[in-house]
Design an enzyme around this catalytic site. Structure first.
Site, PDB file in Angstrom:
ATOM      1  N   ASP A   1      21.845 -55.752 -82.111  1.00 31.92           N
ATOM      2  CA  ASP A   1      20.953 -54.861 -81.372  1.00 31.92           C
ATOM      3  C   ASP A   1      19.525 -55.348 -81.553  1.00 31.92           C
ATOM      4  OD1 ASP A   1      19.440 -52.447 -80.447  1.00 31.92           O
ATOM      5  OD2 ASP A   1      21.452 -51.591 -80.381  1.00 31.92           O
TER       6      ASP A   1
ATOM      7  N   LYS B   1      17.335 -49.613 -85.597  1.00 31.66           N
ATOM      8  CA  LYS B   1      18.772 -49.339 -85.731  1.00 31.66           C
ATOM      9  C   LYS B   1      19.420 -50.257 -86.762  1.00 31.66           C
ATOM     10  CE  LYS B   1      19.643 -47.553 -81.074  1.00 31.66           C
ATOM     11  NZ  LYS B   1      20.269 -47.830 -79.764  1.00 31.66           N
TER      12      LYS B   1
ATOM     13  N   THR C   1      22.221 -49.210 -68.586  1.00 32.87           N
ATOM     14  CA  THR C   1      22.060 -49.535 -67.164  1.00 32.87           C
ATOM     15  C   THR C   1      21.393 -48.351 -66.477  1.00 32.87           C
ATOM     16  OG1 THR C   1      24.382 -48.842 -66.916  1.00 32.87           O
ATOM     17  CG2 THR C   1      23.925 -51.211 -66.877  1.00 32.87           C
TER      18      THR C   1
ATOM     19  N   SER D   1      28.068 -49.041 -67.494  1.00 31.78           N
ATOM     20  CA  SER D   1      28.341 -48.504 -66.166  1.00 31.78           C
ATOM     21  C   SER D   1      27.481 -49.221 -65.132  1.00 31.78           C
ATOM     22  CB  SER D   1      28.034 -47.001 -66.134  1.00 31.78           C
ATOM     23  OG  SER D   1      28.791 -46.322 -67.101  1.00 31.78           O
TER      24      SER D   1
ATOM     25  N   CYS E   1      25.222 -41.139 -67.759  1.00 39.53           N
ATOM     26  CA  CYS E   1      26.210 -41.541 -66.757  1.00 39.53           C
ATOM     27  C   CYS E   1      26.202 -40.674 -65.496  1.00 39.53           C
ATOM     28  CB  CYS E   1      27.615 -41.517 -67.365  1.00 39.53           C
ATOM     29  SG  CYS E   1      27.979 -42.940 -68.405  1.00 39.53           S
TER      30      CYS E   1
ATOM     31  N   ARG F   1      18.925 -38.751 -73.413  1.00 41.11           N
ATOM     32  CA  ARG F   1      18.864 -39.532 -72.182  1.00 41.11           C
ATOM     33  C   ARG F   1      19.029 -38.664 -70.948  1.00 41.11           C
ATOM     34  NH1 ARG F   1      23.248 -44.012 -73.468  1.00 41.11           N
ATOM     35  NH2 ARG F   1      24.184 -42.175 -74.432  1.00 41.11           N
TER      36      ARG F   1
END
Length: 424
Positions: free
Chosen positions: A36, A41, A90, A125, A264, A333
């Site tokens: 990453d 992180k 994405t 996705s 998503c 998000r």
């Protein structure tokens, strides 16, 4: 009985998709190299600390206990891997079109370290055609031929943060650019998932993910579109949905809310819409659903305004309960709470919030800190709005000590005395 082969797997992106996937592969005996570019992180993992609400510190310690999980921000470990899996964001760009810069950048970073025989799998996705139209040319820029020297497949992530589902029990869809790619992807994922579902191509696998989320997007948006009518007709839409749900066939329950957030459901349908427009095909259902979703923050603010009359919004005070995009996670998000709070602030409302998973918010240049959920604090607000129905929130305390509650999730539905509660 023949033992399943074990693999060396590099997973790029250790967020809500990549880290659970890494954990599962490690538990099944594979060696995982987690990569990453977010140094924070990597440092937290190295200190055995968690940044995801689904994982405690002990879970991270256990992840490292077998000596087959390694993390780094360097891509050099790609050379050791049999399989490279991309689990990067994405999002949409400022024009509400697909933004594949994370996928492209991650792919470019692996190019110097690729070798013959490796499998590259994309899980992010995206629109149908990404694997073959975007990734394949990038990979072949190395001189290696995809389908022969390198294998390429798409396998959509099906992570559901905060849910009871065991990842290994969720069937894994895979589609490769050729039979060899599909076969290898099936074999690799088969070491961790109980069921692997093979489709004919990466395009079919990419479309599978979009179909799953478009179905939810359209149905939730439809329920939200019914809210205004039910408000005028004095009908409890939640009651109607539960009643309709007693039908043993032909009806699936979807619920209204303050709007659809997350990585998503509000994003993926617009990837499909963009692809359809590229082929001059109309997708009016997605366009209408997107319009409904975009209108929800204004609708919620309007409901708050009606509740507070004869007072005006300016100078009033509103307490927001729950700001993450869904219950029982710390994921912000595309959270619908942010535009709702921003609109309230623009109307001159004093806004406070409480969320057990979020300590601080940045909204429109304003910094908000989560308040202790005490009777004294709640009484200082004219109205409380429940936007996210976390399981560990004391709703009875809220209803008892708040003058009036706007409940957008039916979180108070099981409370006996809720005369001061208004459902959207």
């Amino acid at each position: 009985m023949e033992l399943a082969l074990k693999y060396k797997i590099a997973i790029i992106g250790l967020g809500y998709v990549g880290l659970p996937l890494a954990k599962l592969f490690v538990e099944k005996g594979n060696t995982v190299y987690g990569i990453d570019t977010d140094i924070r992180k990597i440092q937290m993992l190295q200190k055995r600390q968690s940044y995801l609400s689904d994982y405690k510190r002990n879970d991270i310690r256990e992840l490292f206990s077998g000596k087959n999980f390694h993390v780094s921000h360097s891509f050099e470990v790609i050379e050791k891997a049999d399989v490279i899996i991309l689990c990067v964001p994405t999002p949409l760009d400022e024009h509400m079109q697909p933004d594949l810069r994370f996928v492209v950048n991650a792919t470019r970073c692996i190019l110097p370290h690729l070798r013959r025989g490796q499998l590259v799998a994309l899980e992010s996705s995206t629109f149908p055609g990404t694997s073959e139209e975007i990734l394949k040319p990038l990979l072949e820029s190395t001189g290696l031929e995809v389908g022969k020297d390198l294998l390429l497949a798409y396998s959509p992530e099906r992570i559901d943060p905060g849910s009871h589902w065991e990842l290994s029990q969720i069937p894994k869809v895979v589609g490769g650019v050729n039979p060899a790619s599909t076969s290898y992807a099936k074999e690799v994922y088969g070491t961790a998932f109980e069921k692997v579902v093979v489709v004919s191509s990466p395009r079919a696998a990419e479309m599978t993910k979009l179909l799953e989320n478009c179905q939810r997007f359209l149905n939730i948006s439809f329920m939200n579109s019914l809210l205004k009518l039910c408000e005028e007709l004095d009908i409890n839409l939640w009651e109607v949905i539960e009643a309709a749900g007693t039908k043993p066939f032909g009806f699936t329950k979807y619920y209204p809310g303050p709007g659809i957030g997350g990585h998503c459901i509000p994003v993926d349908p617009l990837y499909l819409l963009w692809k359809a427009r590229e082929h001059q095909i109309d997708m009016p259902f997605i366009e209408l659903s997107s319009h409904v979703n975009e209108s929800m923050p204004a609708y919620i603010v309007g409901r708050v305004s009606k509740i507070l009359k004869p007072k005006v919004l300016k100078g009033s005070s509103v307490l927001i309960i729950g700001v993450t995009y869904k219950k029982d996670v710390n994921d912000m998000r595309e959270s619908i709470a942010l535009p709702i709070i921003e609109q309230l602030l623009q109307e001159g409302v004093h806004v406070g919030f409480f969320d057990p998973y979020v300590n601080e918010l940045q909204v429109g240049g304003t910094t908000l800190h989560s308040l202790p959920l005490t009777a004294r604090n709640m009484k200082n607000y004219d109205c409380t709005v429940i936007l996210t129905d976390h399981s560990n929130i004391p709703y009875e305390l809220i209803v008892t000590h708040t003058p009036i509650v706007l409940d957008t999730r039916n979180a108070t539905g099981k409370l006996a005395d809720r005369n001061n509660v208004i459902l959207i």
